[in-house]
Design a protein around this motif. Structure first.
Motif, PDB file in Angstrom:
ATOM      1  N   SER A   8      -0.892  -2.557  13.119  1.00  0.00           N
ATOM      2  CA  SER A   8      -2.462  -2.158  12.060  1.00  0.00           C
ATOM      3  C   SER A   8      -3.002  -3.709  11.368  1.00  0.00           C
ATOM      4  N   LEU A  51      -2.449   9.576   6.069  1.00  0.00           N
ATOM      5  CA  LEU A  51      -3.633   8.770   6.015  1.00  0.00           C
ATOM      6  C   LEU A  51      -2.520   7.151   5.411  1.00  0.00           C
ATOM      7  N   SER A  91      -8.183   0.884   5.305  1.00  0.00           N
ATOM      8  CA  SER A  91      -7.632   2.743   5.301  1.00  0.00           C
ATOM      9  C   SER A  91      -8.186   3.147   7.176  1.00  0.00           C
ATOM     10  N   GLU A  92      -6.623   2.893   6.683  1.00  0.00           N
ATOM     11  CA  GLU A  92      -6.705   4.360   8.238  1.00  0.00           C
ATOM     12  C   GLU A  92      -6.384   5.698   8.859  1.00  0.00           C
ATOM     13  N   ILE A  93      -6.728   6.451   9.497  1.00  0.00           N
ATOM     14  CA  ILE A  93      -5.769   8.346   9.456  1.00  0.00           C
ATOM     15  C   ILE A  93      -5.361   7.686  10.568  1.00  0.00           C
ATOM     16  N   LEU A 150      -9.419  -4.509   2.010  1.00  0.00           N
ATOM     17  CA  LEU A 150      -8.309  -2.949   2.099  1.00  0.00           C
ATOM     18  C   LEU A 150      -8.865  -2.195   2.755  1.00  0.00           C
ATOM     19  N   ASN A 169      -6.280  -5.601  12.734  1.00  0.00           N
ATOM     20  CA  ASN A 169      -7.461  -5.694  11.058  1.00  0.00           C
ATOM     21  C   ASN A 169      -7.669  -6.908  11.028  1.00  0.00           C
ATOM     22  N   GLY A 198       0.831  -1.477  -0.021  1.00  0.00           N
ATOM     23  CA  GLY A 198       0.141  -0.234  -0.046  1.00  0.00           C
ATOM     24  C   GLY A 198       0.653   0.863   0.011  1.00  0.00           C
ATOM     25  N   GLN A 224      -3.509   3.141   3.668  1.00  0.00           N
ATOM     26  CA  GLN A 224      -3.905   3.071   2.900  1.00  0.00           C
ATOM     27  C   GLN A 224      -3.033   1.346   1.819  1.00  0.00           C
ATOM     28  N   TYR A 225      -3.544   0.439   2.930  1.00  0.00           N
ATOM     29  CA  TYR A 225      -3.398  -0.867   1.710  1.00  0.00           C
ATOM     30  C   TYR A 225      -3.687  -2.404   2.112  1.00  0.00           C
ATOM     31  N   THR A 226      -3.585  -3.594   0.673  1.00  0.00           N
ATOM     32  CA  THR A 226      -4.692  -4.209   0.109  1.00  0.00           C
ATOM     33  C   THR A 226      -3.792  -5.044   1.702  1.00  0.00           C
TER      34      THR A 226
END
Length: 178
Positions: free
Chosen positions: A116, A53, A82-84, A80, A120, A43, A55-57
């Protein structure tokens, strides 16, 4: 781990493609997990207006006990993510995002990709895990004086018990016109 200083320096952000060995940490957090392998995160991490931001797969193969038979079931998952993130110093401006769980606070100047990924994976564990054979079969486990029922079978059984225990059930045909 990614340093927030490094992220800010790169105006295009930081691209990554990493294989992670997180088995020990993951098993320590959830003892029901039997195995995890082929964990890969691909990502991008960027900085924009006080927000980081990520973002990764995420792809991985997880082994869990079957919900029915407790036999090991291996399945591959792709998702997918997405974290902020927000720095603690910017918390006053971005407090609403944190309060609504839309953003996480960066604690020590680093964004930990492993943490992370672990979070997830744990969030993605399904409530029901069945092998292909168990999915194809409607047969449920049973033993001496016990059996597993589906929710529908249980509801039907409860309805039968209510009808049988009804004190007025014996009066059912009393006023039938014949």
């Amino acid at each position: 781990m990614f340093s927030i200083l490094e992220i800010k320096k790169n105006s295009d952000g930081i691209a990554f493609d990493r294989s992670l060995d997180i088995k020990e940490k993951l098993l320590a957090r959830d003892e029901d997990i039997l195995d995890v392998k082929d964990v890969r995160a691909t990502g991008h991490l960027s900085y924009d207006d006080g927000l980081y931001l990520l973002q990764y797969t995420l792809g991985y193969t997880l082994t869990l006990p079957s919900s029915r038979s407790m036999q090991p079931v291996e399945f591959h998952q792709e998702e997918l993510v997405s974290e902020i993130f927000v720095e603690a110093s910017d918390l006053a401006d971005k407090e609403e995002l944190v309060r609504e769980n839309l953003a996480m606070v960066i604690e020590d100047g680093f964004i930990d990709l492993e943490e992370s990924v672990i979070d997830n994976i744990l969030l993605g564990i399904p409530m029901q895990v069945l092998s292909e054979e168990e999915q194809a079969s409607a047969e449920m486990p049973s033993g001496n004086h016990w059996s597993v029922l589906t929710e529908e079978q249980y509801d039907a059984l409860q309805d039968e018990k209510k009808k049988a225990n009804n004190p007025f059930a014996s009066l059912g045909g009393l006023f039938d016109d014949e």
